[in-house]
Scaffold this motif. Structure first.
Motif, PDB file in Angstrom:
ATOM      1  N   TRP A 106       0.853  -1.203   0.042  1.00 11.81           N
ATOM      2  CA  TRP A 106      -0.042  -0.075  -0.073  1.00 11.81           C
ATOM      3  C   TRP A 106       0.751   1.407  -0.066  1.00 11.81           C
ATOM      4  O   TRP A 106       0.690   2.103  -0.747  1.00 11.81           O
ATOM      5  CB  TRP A 106      -0.822   0.020   1.105  1.00 11.81           C
ATOM      6  N   SER A 109       2.548   1.608  -3.415  1.00 16.56           N
ATOM      7  CA  SER A 109       1.734   1.990  -4.378  1.00 16.56           C
ATOM      8  C   SER A 109       1.176   3.382  -4.449  1.00 16.56           C
ATOM      9  O   SER A 109       1.254   3.994  -5.426  1.00 16.56           O
ATOM     10  CB  SER A 109       0.521   1.039  -4.466  1.00 16.56           C
ATOM     11  N   MET A 110       1.127   3.887  -3.338  1.00 21.87           N
ATOM     12  CA  MET A 110       0.733   5.255  -3.072  1.00 21.87           C
ATOM     13  C   MET A 110       1.968   6.180  -3.321  1.00 21.87           C
ATOM     14  O   MET A 110       1.691   7.270  -4.061  1.00 21.87           O
ATOM     15  CB  MET A 110       0.348   5.514  -1.512  1.00 21.87           C
ATOM     16  N   ILE A 113       1.744   6.309  -7.209  1.00 22.58           N
ATOM     17  CA  ILE A 113       0.841   7.088  -7.898  1.00 22.58           C
ATOM     18  C   ILE A 113       0.932   8.779  -7.418  1.00 22.58           C
ATOM     19  O   ILE A 113       0.824   9.414  -8.599  1.00 22.58           O
ATOM     20  CB  ILE A 113      -0.600   6.644  -7.026  1.00 22.58           C
ATOM     21  N   PHE A 121      -6.699  10.221  -7.981  1.00 25.66           N
ATOM     22  CA  PHE A 121      -6.656   8.819  -7.808  1.00 25.66           C
ATOM     23  C   PHE A 121      -6.023   8.297  -6.578  1.00 25.66           C
ATOM     24  O   PHE A 121      -6.375   7.258  -6.000  1.00 25.66           O
ATOM     25  CB  PHE A 121      -5.687   8.109  -8.972  1.00 25.66           C
ATOM     26  N   ALA A 122      -4.872   8.920  -6.043  1.00 24.48           N
ATOM     27  CA  ALA A 122      -4.431   8.583  -4.871  1.00 24.48           C
ATOM     28  C   ALA A 122      -5.406   8.895  -3.646  1.00 24.48           C
ATOM     29  O   ALA A 122      -5.258   7.876  -2.960  1.00 24.48           O
ATOM     30  CB  ALA A 122      -3.004   9.375  -4.518  1.00 24.48           C
ATOM     31  N   CYS A 125      -7.865   6.153  -3.575  1.00 26.03           N
ATOM     32  CA  CYS A 125      -7.366   4.872  -3.335  1.00 26.03           C
ATOM     33  C   CYS A 125      -7.026   4.756  -1.479  1.00 26.03           C
ATOM     34  O   CYS A 125      -7.557   3.874  -0.897  1.00 26.03           O
ATOM     35  CB  CYS A 125      -5.952   4.416  -3.961  1.00 26.03           C
ATOM     36  N   ILE A 129      -9.162   2.128   0.599  1.00 21.62           N
ATOM     37  CA  ILE A 129      -8.347   1.044   1.259  1.00 21.62           C
ATOM     38  C   ILE A 129      -8.284   1.078   2.800  1.00 21.62           C
ATOM     39  O   ILE A 129      -8.520   0.401   3.561  1.00 21.62           O
ATOM     40  CB  ILE A 129      -6.807   1.148   0.793  1.00 21.62           C
TER      41      ILE A 129
END
Length: 220
Positions: A106, A109-110, A113, A121-122, A125, A129
């Motif tokens: 997580w 990926s953040m 992004i 988009f971040a 997400c 999550i």
């Protein structure tokens, strides 16, 4: 452009400059998202031992990953060099809890992004999550099971077994020795939160009774 253009110095020297404003915004959002992950991990943690250093690494991982992605996206040479550098890195840290691996992915990926400037988009997400993390933590807490370890003398077997049967416990282990008997029983949260252990210790012949949950907490 053909494959040979990749090795031309003119192509490799292409650099899109990063404005100070973009860098500040990216870092600020990365820090904010890292703090969100930090708080959620601390609030929903249910493992054996909480590690503040691991949690801090999650925050820093978001920021560092965002910096790397932001840098290599502006320079082809740096991107090629970064791929080679990261390919020789070996991580030896042992991750025992699968949930910790989820938090690592997580955070990474953040960072990717945010480093790619996909701020909306971040944000989506993070919200989704985070909600899933709280839901899973609530379900895990609701379904939590406990163990009662009771040690008693041979003469108290009938009384102890009757008490354990009334609580609806499932016997997981029973050890018999000349000095006495030790029985491990699984009970649900409702029984664990009652005064069952106190009533059990008052039974004549019971030496000790320990309440243990699967996360390592105990009460005697």
């Amino acid at each position: 452009m053909n494959f040979g253009d990749v090795f031309k110095s003119k192509f490799l020297s292409q650099v899109s400059s990063i404005s100070p404003l973009d860098a500040v915004i990216t870092l600020a959002i990365a820090i904010a998202i890292g703090l969100v992950i930090f708080v959620i991990y601390k609030r929903t943690f249910s493992g054996v031992m909480y590690s503040s250093s691991f949690n801090m690494s999650l925050l820093l991982m978001v920021v560092i990953t965002a910096v790397i992605i932001m840098t290599i996206s502006s320079n082809v040479v740096l991107s090629l060099g970064m791929v080679g550098a990261l390919s020789i890195i070996r991580f030896r840290t042992v991750i025992k809890d699968p949930v910790d691996i989820m938090y690592l992915f997580w955070a990474i990926s953040m960072g990717i992004i945010v480093g790619a400037h996909q701020y909306v988009f971040a944000l989506i997400c993070v919200v989704v999550i985070a909600a899933l993390c709280f839901v899973m933590a609530a379900l895990k807490k609701k379904d939590k099971m406990y163990l009662i370890i009771v040690r008693y003398k041979h003469g108290a077997s009938a009384s102890v077994e009757k008490a354990l049967k009334s609580a609806g416990g499932k016997i997981r282990n029973k050890a018999v020795s000349k000095g006495g008997i030790e029985t491990v029983v699984e009970v649900n949260t409702k029984v664990a939160e009652s005064d069952f252990v106190e009533r059990l210790i008052s039974v004549n012949g019971v030496v000790s009774a320990v309440l243990v949950n699967y996360n390592g907490e105990y009460a005697e």
